[in-house]
Design a protein around this motif. Structure first.
Motif, mmCIF file in Angstrom:
data_model
loop_
_atom_site.group_PDB
_atom_site.id
_atom_site.type_symbol
_atom_site.label_atom_id
_atom_site.label_comp_id
_atom_site.label_asym_id
_atom_site.label_seq_id
_atom_site.Cartn_x
_atom_site.Cartn_y
_atom_site.Cartn_z
ATOM 1 N N ASN A 1 0.834 -1.208 0.000
ATOM 2 C CA ASN A 1 0.000 0.000 0.000
ATOM 3 C C ASN A 1 0.865 1.254 0.000
ATOM 4 O O ASN A 1 0.537 2.259 -0.653
ATOM 5 C CB ASN A 1 -0.914 0.006 1.228
ATOM 6 N N ALA A 2 1.979 1.227 0.756
ATOM 7 C CA ALA A 2 2.862 2.395 0.819
ATOM 8 C C ALA A 2 3.493 2.675 -0.539
ATOM 9 O O ALA A 2 3.581 3.831 -0.977
ATOM 10 C CB ALA A 2 3.938 2.171 1.875
ATOM 11 N N VAL A 3 3.945 1.631 -1.228
ATOM 12 C CA VAL A 3 4.543 1.814 -2.554
ATOM 13 C C VAL A 3 3.517 2.348 -3.547
ATOM 14 O O VAL A 3 3.811 3.250 -4.348
ATOM 15 C CB VAL A 3 5.150 0.478 -3.044
ATOM 16 N N GLU A 4 2.292 1.801 -3.501
ATOM 17 C CA GLU A 4 1.241 2.253 -4.419
ATOM 18 C C GLU A 4 0.813 3.682 -4.124
ATOM 19 O O GLU A 4 0.276 4.367 -5.008
ATOM 20 C CB GLU A 4 0.051 1.305 -4.351
ATOM 21 N N GLY B 1 9.285 8.321 -3.613
ATOM 22 C CA GLY B 1 9.225 8.934 -2.290
ATOM 23 C C GLY B 1 10.093 8.160 -1.320
ATOM 24 O O GLY B 1 10.987 7.397 -1.719
ATOM 25 N N ASP B 2 9.842 8.341 -0.049
ATOM 26 C CA ASP B 2 10.618 7.672 0.999
ATOM 27 C C ASP B 2 9.741 6.668 1.724
ATOM 28 O O ASP B 2 8.591 6.968 2.095
ATOM 29 C CB ASP B 2 11.170 8.688 2.002
ATOM 30 N N ASP C 1 5.258 6.193 4.920
ATOM 31 C CA ASP C 1 5.543 6.649 3.560
ATOM 32 C C ASP C 1 5.355 8.153 3.471
ATOM 33 O O ASP C 1 4.823 8.790 4.388
ATOM 34 C CB ASP C 1 4.627 5.935 2.550
ATOM 35 N N THR C 2 5.795 8.715 2.359
ATOM 36 C CA THR C 2 5.631 10.154 2.101
ATOM 37 C C THR C 2 4.707 10.362 0.904
ATOM 38 O O THR C 2 4.927 11.238 0.070
ATOM 39 C CB THR C 2 6.999 10.805 1.828
ATOM 40 N N SER D 1 1.602 8.761 5.370
ATOM 41 C CA SER D 1 0.902 7.987 6.394
ATOM 42 C C SER D 1 1.891 7.097 7.135
ATOM 43 O O SER D 1 2.975 6.778 6.624
ATOM 44 C CB SER D 1 -0.191 7.111 5.761
ATOM 45 N N ARG D 2 1.511 6.720 8.356
ATOM 46 C CA ARG D 2 2.320 5.790 9.141
ATOM 47 C C ARG D 2 1.397 4.770 9.799
ATOM 48 O O ARG D 2 0.503 5.137 10.572
ATOM 49 C CB ARG D 2 3.124 6.519 10.211
ATOM 50 N N PHE D 3 1.626 3.487 9.489
ATOM 51 C CA PHE D 3 0.886 2.391 10.106
ATOM 52 C C PHE D 3 1.791 1.761 11.162
ATOM 53 O O PHE D 3 2.970 1.487 10.908
ATOM 54 C CB PHE D 3 0.494 1.339 9.070
#
Length: 652
Positions: free
Chosen positions: A559-562, A568-569, A587-588, A640-642
């Motif tokens: 999800n972070a990559v998508e 991004g980072d 993620d950013t 976001s941060r999970f």
């Protein structure tokens, strides 16, 4: 104003103060009430005596003596209430004394009789026997009743102080009999009150050497006062309206009775404060008993707001409960983001380590720019080091004292456990719900997959001989059949719990496998982001299902990559502390809106076109099966941060 008139005024003030105090604050004590009545009669004697000396009016002289005539029976009455038993003739003699005093008072209407020496002789023969009988009662029925050590000291005080006053005070009648004697009755009364203030009004008794020592110190202090006033007269060049005798009397009053009264008033105010504190504690305590019965967060909020609304110094209160990722969305509104609030409270705690309530304004405000004007203060609620809620307060009129605010702390700290209790109940209900849904899902999967398989097979068979135009539509049928089958598969995974038992593992292992899988399956997209990982040097152990944890982390990484199609980072971190192990994926990317964040872990909710919306719902179910929680923090446009948390080295 001569020294005697000033002595009479001071004695009158002291007598009235003691009478009023005992009548108000000791009205249920018979002995105290009897002494209050005696003190009031002494006031009715001394104050008219002062007016007589000041105004030179015969009327006030008669009023003063009329008051004196009623003192003997009331001295007898007080002596009777101070001892455990009384003689048989006590009541009769008291009534006879009241009537005798009335006769003496009426006799003053005849000036010729009043001014005769025989009137004064008769008064002495009336007063002294009564005072002597009062002392006899103290000796015979006080000392003779085998009293305790404290009672014995009280009788000693009464015998010495009362004996001196009884001997000296009536001598004011001697000049009327033709015997010259200075008027010192007021000073005898003051000496009597000194004994009472030193002992009975202090509620403890000293030995007589202590009394003598205190008296010597008092005399030194009085003379010191006199010297101070004398120096002031010399420096200012003015003469005060009261002479040196007045200085002694005023000093005597201030040094003897003022501390007693202040101590009593202080104890009264303390008692009132304790009474009010107990009332507040009882009020909120009744509501605290309702916490175990609460079945929802809304019920907790209503209970807390109703309880705080009944506190005298609270005008309005509100409760914000932090959302529990994948469990509920929390409740209430916090004026700022939780991370900003925690930073403000951290700075506040460093400056005022003893305070628990964070002020939103004034000299102790945490960060004035952060707060809106609708709240005056707040109380953060922590459970095992995590912020679970914040109680917000609007005070009535003025800020309460720290002692008043501290009365609410036990009640407020209980909110964290109440929230945990409700969420545990909800977790049990969810497990029961999953069990029911799992049974339904198994039957539904069979009923759906069978016809879907038939439809897909038929479409594939027809596509072999179909013309290109028809083959395109048949391909769509096959794709949608596969998609429907995928939806059913994911729904089954969500509804049917895993049977694999947890085992102790290093949290680093499933996280590393998830990263390897990401690079293997999402290599092209993953190469666009800058991946940073931090696992620490110490091994973090948890009891969990390794494939399940790997799936959760892989889903979060995907999800972070998508969320960062243009790069991004991506940060992956493992931490441990406060008995918990944490895995965070940050993620950013584009971030998540508040509205979407509320529905993020619900089944079939998705923001991607073609997405099923079961990924995060399955993640939440896997994490909860392993005894953990999952939360999300997001800022739209920033990322976001999970965070996934498990009990460190513990079981489910």
């Amino acid at each position: 104003m001569d020294y005697y008139s000033q002595g009479s005024l001071v004695a009158a003030i002291v007598a009235l103060a003691i009478a009023g105090y005992l009548r108000v604050w000791a009205k249920n004590d018979r002995e105290a009430c009897a002494f209050a009545d005696l003190s009031f009669l002494i006031f009715l004697w001394c104050f008219p005596e002062y007016l007589w000396k000041t105004l030179d009016s015969a009327f006030w002289h008669k009023v003063s003596l009329a008051g004196v005539m009623f003192i003997p029976p009331f001295v007898l009455r007080y002596a009777g209430t101070a001892v455990p038993t009384r003689p048989r003739w006590y009541s009769t003699l008291f009534i006879a004394g009241v009537w005798t005093g009335a006769v003496f008072a009426l006799a003053m209407l005849d000036d010729r009789l009043f001014e005769s020496r025989w009137y004064n002789v008769a008064a002495l023969f009336y007063i002294y026997p009564y005072l002597g009988l009062s002392l006899y009662i103290v000796v015979r029925h006080g000392f003779g009743a085998n009293p305790s050590s404290i009672e014995r000291k009280k009788y000693q005080f009464l015998l010495v102080g009362g004996g001196i006053a009884s001997l000296v005070a009536p001598m004011n009648f001697l000049p009327g009999t033709g015997v010259a004697f200075p008027p010192i009755a007021a000073f005898a009364v003051l000496l009597f009150f000194y004994f009472m203030a030193t002992g009975i009004l202090h509620l403890h008794f000293f030995e007589f050497p202590d009394i003598v020592g205190r008296a010597i110190i008092l005399v030194i202090q009085v003379f010191a006062f006199a010297v101070v006033f004398g120096v002031l007269e010399l420096v200012s060049g003015r003469t005060f309206w009261f002479p040196l005798a007045g200085i002694f009397l005023i000093s005597f009053f201030l040094l003897t009775f003022y501390p007693v009264m202040m101590r009593k008033l202080g104890s009264i105010s303390s008692e009132l404060l304790v009474r009010e504190s107990r009332k507040i504690q009882a009020w909120v305590g009744e509501f605290a008993k309702r916490f175990p019965e609460c079945s929802s967060l809304g019920e907790i909020v209503r209970t807390v707001e109703e309880a705080l609304g009944g506190v005298p110094f609270v005008a309005r209160a509100s409760l914000w409960i932090a959302p529990e990722g994948g469990v509920d969305d929390g409740i209430g509104v916090l004026p700022v983001r939780p991370d900003e609030y925690l930073r403000a409270f951290s700075r506040f705690s460093r400056r005022f380590s003893m305070l628990r309530f964070l002020e939103h304004g004034g000299s102790r405000a945490g960060d004035v720019a952060l707060w809106e004007d609708s709240w005056d203060a707040s109380f953060p609620i922590f459970l095992r080091g995590e912020l679970v809620g914040v109680a917000l307060f609007l005070w009535k009129e003025k800020r309460p004292s720290f002692r008043e605010m501290e009365l609410l702390i036990p009640f407020l700290e209980g909110i964290g456990l109440a929230v945990e209790n409700v969420r545990q109940k909800q977790g049990i209900r969810r497990k029961e719900h999953f069990a029911t849904v799992g049974e339904l899902a198994a039957g539904l999967a069979h009923e759906v997959r069978t016809p879907v398989g038939v439809i897909k097979g038929a479409a594939q068979y027809l596509s072999r001989e179909a013309v290109p135009k028809d083959r395109e539509f048949l391909s769509i049928i096959v794709e949608e059949a596969d998609r429907l089958n995928s939806v059913v598969t994911e729904f089954l995974e969500y509804a049917r719990p895993e049977d694999r038992p947890p085992r102790q593992i290093s949290l680093r292992e499933p996280v590393e496998r998830a990263l390897e899988r990401l690079l293997r399956e999402k290599g092209e997209e993953a190469r666009k982001v800058r991946l940073q990982s931090h696992f620490g040097e110490r091994e973090v152990l948890v009891n969990a299902d390794p494939p399940g944890i790997e799936r959760v982390v892989f889903n979060l990484l995907t999800n972070a990559v998508e969320a960062m199609p243009d790069g991004g980072d991506l940060f992956v971190q493992i931490q441990d502390g406060d008995g918990q192990a944490k895995v965070s994926v940050e993620d950013t990317g584009s971030g998540i809106t508040e509205a979407d964040r509320r529905n993020l872990f619900r089944p079939f909710f998705t923001t991607r076109e073609g997405g099923v919306g079961m990924g995060l719902a399955i993640c939440r179910r896997i994490v909860e099966e392993n005894g953990g929680t999952i939360t999300v923090e997001s800022v739209p446009g920033k990322g976001s941060r999970f965070t996934v948390k498990f009990p460190r080295g513990g079981g489910r």
